[in-house]
Structures are given as C-alpha cells and as structure tokens.
Design an enzyme around this catalytic site. Structure first.
Site, PDB file in Angstrom:
ATOM      1  N   THR A 286       0.819  -1.217   0.000  1.00  0.00           N
ATOM      2  CA  THR A 286       0.000   0.000   0.000  1.00  0.00           C
ATOM      3  C   THR A 286       0.850   1.263   0.000  1.00  0.00           C
ATOM      4  OG1 THR A 286      -0.152   0.086   2.415  1.00  0.00           O
ATOM      5  CG2 THR A 286      -1.819  -1.212   1.269  1.00  0.00           C
ATOM      6  N   ASP A 287       0.177   2.366  -0.301  1.00  0.00           N
ATOM      7  CA  ASP A 287       0.825   3.669  -0.193  1.00  0.00           C
ATOM      8  C   ASP A 287       0.551   4.229   1.198  1.00  0.00           C
ATOM      9  OD1 ASP A 287      -1.804   4.624  -0.247  1.00  0.00           O
ATOM     10  OD2 ASP A 287      -1.679   5.336  -2.316  1.00  0.00           O
ATOM     11  N   PHE A 288       0.860   5.471   1.417  1.00  0.00           N
ATOM     12  CA  PHE A 288       0.716   6.066   2.749  1.00  0.00           C
ATOM     13  C   PHE A 288      -0.728   6.114   3.230  1.00  0.00           C
ATOM     14  CE2 PHE A 288       0.140   9.469  -0.243  1.00  0.00           C
ATOM     15  CZ  PHE A 288      -0.867  10.239   0.315  1.00  0.00           C
TER      16      PHE A 288
END
Length: 132
Positions: free
Chosen positions: A16-18
């Site tokens: 995932t991203d942030f």
C-alpha cells in the site's frame, strides 16, 4: 471453456501507499504472480522452457483499467484466462476482484522470445493453453 484460473492475494502493508490503498504498480505484481501460477497449473514451467528451448516470455503490451481501490488486509482474487492464442503472442484477460467487486482489469499481450526475436509458441504450450 473452463473457468478462469483463480489466484488469491492478501494485501499487506508493503503493498500500500501512505493512505493504506494498494499502490498502482503492485497490481502488476499481483497479475504477474497469477499468470505464472496459471502456467504452472497447466504444466508450463518457464524455467524449464528457458533452460531447454532458450525461450522466454515478455510482456509486449498491456491495456489496464483501475476501477476501484484495494486496501490493506483485503483478500483479492486474480482471475486469469487466455483470450487469444496467436502464433507468437498470447493474449490474457486478468481481473482483480474483492469478493464480486471488480477492482482492476488488464488485457496482457505476452510474446514468446528467443535470441532477442519473437518466436512461435511451441506446439505443446499452445495445446496446453487452448483448453483453458
């Protein structure tokens, strides 16, 4: 025609991203794994083909659509089904689902390559895929 090959993927933090949503490039990793497992299930082992016939597969083109986000901890299913088997190109349809919801679709064009040039798919590979 048989049903598509199904490959489960759990979304981990590293995918995932942030914001906790799957980073777009990771969908390509997910569908790559699913393609490899689909070939393995059809008794097509890429390492053996490379060692024996010096033939390998490359992604020549992809048409992709990002439809909905996947999130951390989701259990996804990647479905893979041959769409067209050409002389040297294998076209695959791949769908990433969360339950019944389609999140991502791709038409993937895989080329058979040997000595840097496109090569016809060997008969035995075509035969294993034609009944998918």
């Amino acid at each position: 025609m048989s049903p598509p090959h199904s490959f489960p993927i759990r979304v981990y933090y590293e995918d995932t991203d942030f914001s906790g949503i799957v980073y777009h490039a990771n969908y390509l990793r997910f569908i790559e794994r699913a393609r490899t497992e689909m070939l393995r299930e059809k008794d097509i082992h890429q390492g053996e083909i490379l060692a024996g016939e010096k033939l390998f597969f490359v992604v020549a083109r992809m048409n992709i659509d990002f439809l909905r986000p996947a999130r951390m901890d989701d259990l996804l299913i990647v479905e893979t089904k041959p769409a067209k088997i050409g002389a040297a190109i294998l076209e695959l349809d791949q769908i990433v689902r969360r339950d019944e919801e389609v999140l991502f679709t791709a038409r993937v064009f895989i080329a058979a390559v040997s000595d840097g040039k496109a090569r016809r798919l060997p008969r035995e590979i075509r035969e294993k895929l034609v009944f998918c």
